[in-house]
Design a protein around this motif. Sequence first.
Motif, PDB file in Angstrom:
ATOM      1  N   SER A  80     -31.807  90.633 -32.554  1.00 50.17           N
ATOM      2  CA  SER A  80     -30.570  90.131 -31.941  1.00 50.17           C
ATOM      3  C   SER A  80     -30.877  88.946 -31.038  1.00 50.17           C
ATOM      4  N   GLU A  81     -31.749  88.061 -31.516  1.00 53.87           N
ATOM      5  CA  GLU A  81     -32.157  86.912 -30.711  1.00 53.87           C
ATOM      6  C   GLU A  81     -31.225  85.727 -30.958  1.00 53.87           C
ATOM      7  N   LYS A  82     -31.415  84.678 -30.148  1.00 55.84           N
ATOM      8  CA  LYS A  82     -30.563  83.490 -30.228  1.00 55.84           C
ATOM      9  C   LYS A  82     -31.481  82.269 -30.320  1.00 55.84           C
ATOM     10  N   LEU A  83     -31.577  81.699 -31.532  1.00 53.39           N
ATOM     11  CA  LEU A  83     -32.525  80.630 -31.812  1.00 53.39           C
ATOM     12  C   LEU A  83     -31.869  79.555 -32.677  1.00 53.39           C
ATOM     13  N   ALA A  84     -32.385  78.336 -32.586  1.00 54.13           N
ATOM     14  CA  ALA A  84     -31.965  77.267 -33.488  1.00 54.13           C
ATOM     15  C   ALA A  84     -33.122  76.291 -33.663  1.00 54.13           C
ATOM     16  N   VAL A  85     -33.350  75.870 -34.898  1.00 59.67           N
ATOM     17  CA  VAL A  85     -34.428  74.924 -35.198  1.00 59.67           C
ATOM     18  C   VAL A  85     -33.912  73.899 -36.195  1.00 59.67           C
ATOM     19  N   LEU A  86     -34.154  72.643 -35.911  1.00 54.13           N
ATOM     20  CA  LEU A  86     -33.797  71.567 -36.840  1.00 54.13           C
ATOM     21  C   LEU A  86     -35.092  71.030 -37.439  1.00 54.13           C
ATOM     22  N   GLY A  87     -35.382  71.448 -38.681  1.00 50.81           N
ATOM     23  CA  GLY A  87     -36.620  71.045 -39.333  1.00 50.81           C
ATOM     24  C   GLY A  87     -37.820  71.369 -38.467  1.00 50.81           C
ATOM     25  N   GLU A  88     -38.698  70.409 -38.327  1.00 52.74           N
ATOM     26  CA  GLU A  88     -39.851  70.540 -37.432  1.00 52.74           C
ATOM     27  C   GLU A  88     -39.699  69.607 -36.238  1.00 52.74           C
ATOM     28  N   LYS A  89     -38.439  69.202 -35.968  1.00 49.64           N
ATOM     29  CA  LYS A  89     -38.182  68.166 -34.979  1.00 49.64           C
ATOM     30  C   LYS A  89     -37.773  68.718 -33.620  1.00 49.64           C
ATOM     31  N   ARG A  90     -36.781  69.615 -33.612  1.00 45.54           N
ATOM     32  CA  ARG A  90     -36.228  70.078 -32.343  1.00 45.54           C
ATOM     33  C   ARG A  90     -35.908  71.562 -32.429  1.00 45.54           C
ATOM     34  N   ALA A  91     -35.871  72.213 -31.268  1.00 42.01           N
ATOM     35  CA  ALA A  91     -35.581  73.647 -31.247  1.00 42.01           C
ATOM     36  C   ALA A  91     -34.802  73.998 -29.987  1.00 42.01           C
ATOM     37  N   TRP A  92     -34.135  75.132 -30.065  1.00 48.24           N
ATOM     38  CA  TRP A  92     -33.320  75.661 -28.964  1.00 48.24           C
ATOM     39  C   TRP A  92     -33.505  77.161 -28.935  1.00 48.24           C
ATOM     40  N   ILE A  93     -33.534  77.732 -27.730  1.00 50.36           N
ATOM     41  CA  ILE A  93     -33.583  79.179 -27.566  1.00 50.36           C
ATOM     42  C   ILE A  93     -32.820  79.533 -26.293  1.00 50.36           C
ATOM     43  N   GLY A  94     -32.140  80.666 -26.301  1.00 49.69           N
ATOM     44  CA  GLY A  94     -31.400  81.059 -25.105  1.00 49.69           C
ATOM     45  C   GLY A  94     -30.853  82.461 -25.204  1.00 49.69           C
ATOM     46  N   SER A  95     -30.037  82.817 -24.219  1.00 47.70           N
ATOM     47  CA  SER A  95     -29.406  84.138 -24.208  1.00 47.70           C
ATOM     48  C   SER A  95     -27.931  84.051 -24.570  1.00 47.70           C
ATOM     49  N   ALA A  96     -27.423  82.850 -24.857  1.00 48.61           N
ATOM     50  CA  ALA A  96     -25.998  82.648 -25.122  1.00 48.61           C
ATOM     51  C   ALA A  96     -25.661  82.926 -26.581  1.00 48.61           C
TER      52      ALA A  96
END
Length: 287
Positions: free
Chosen positions: A228-244
């Motif tokens: 139940s994690e919250k993650l986002a990755v765009l290719g190998e370029k950028r990433a996001w992680i949080g509790s939202a």
Amino acid sequence: MIAASSTGAMLDALRSAHRVTFSTWFLHDGPVERALVAAAERGARVQVRLDGFLYGGTRAMMEGNRAAVRALRAAGADAKIVHRTGDGPALHMKAAVCDRVAFLDDCNWNGAQDTVLRDDNPRHVRAIRQAAGWHDCIKAGTLSLTKADALDDERRVLSSTANCREADVESEVLHPSGVTSALRALAARGVRCRVLVSARAFASDPATRATVRSLQHAGIDVHAARSSEKLAVLGEKRAWIGSAQSTSTYRDADEIDWSLHGSDSRFVRLVHARFNAHWRDSKPLTA
């Protein structure tokens, strides 16, 4: 510096910290609560804030938060339940500040199941302590501390102009939002999009099911995950992680949450590896 960490490392820091600020949505009787009580009993300055609304939670969970507050106060801690009528924004941030180091959990301190980051950036540490203890949420560079800011950062990561062939998003709950709009735009450009949602949320939340079906019709591959994690990755370029959660901010834009985003290769690899591990353990959802 931001680095991968663990709930165990946070517990180790609690054992020697002189000043502790801790926040979470739900605190159950277990190692984290016991470590906070022990820190207060040995004389550390301990401040704890727990959510008092628990949207989607249960009566038993609320009683668990009340019991934790009673135990912490008996040990000498400054412990409160917040976000009741007229008591400020909802508290969804899972964070612990031990002296000059912050630990950020994207779930709810569930041990090895969660991704925990260690952040010793002084600006970030101050902002996290202020948000947890006093509802004073300021954006600090790549760190956001409200749901609206966090999801806007996630949308921006997915909407960046960097050339990529793949985008990955995981959210426990998934409703129409800027994040889903960004995914649709990527799919329309021919980018392969993979999305994970919590199997539990898919089974229990009609809005998540409707959103999943809509994304599938847009050509997006959606799987159900046990995580139940919250993650986002765009290719190998950028990433996001949080509790939202990736849901609308119409009613809870000021909810206290956290997110970090960036293009540092170590950070991107960390988030991508976590997503891939969940993807391997997931099951496809049939449109």
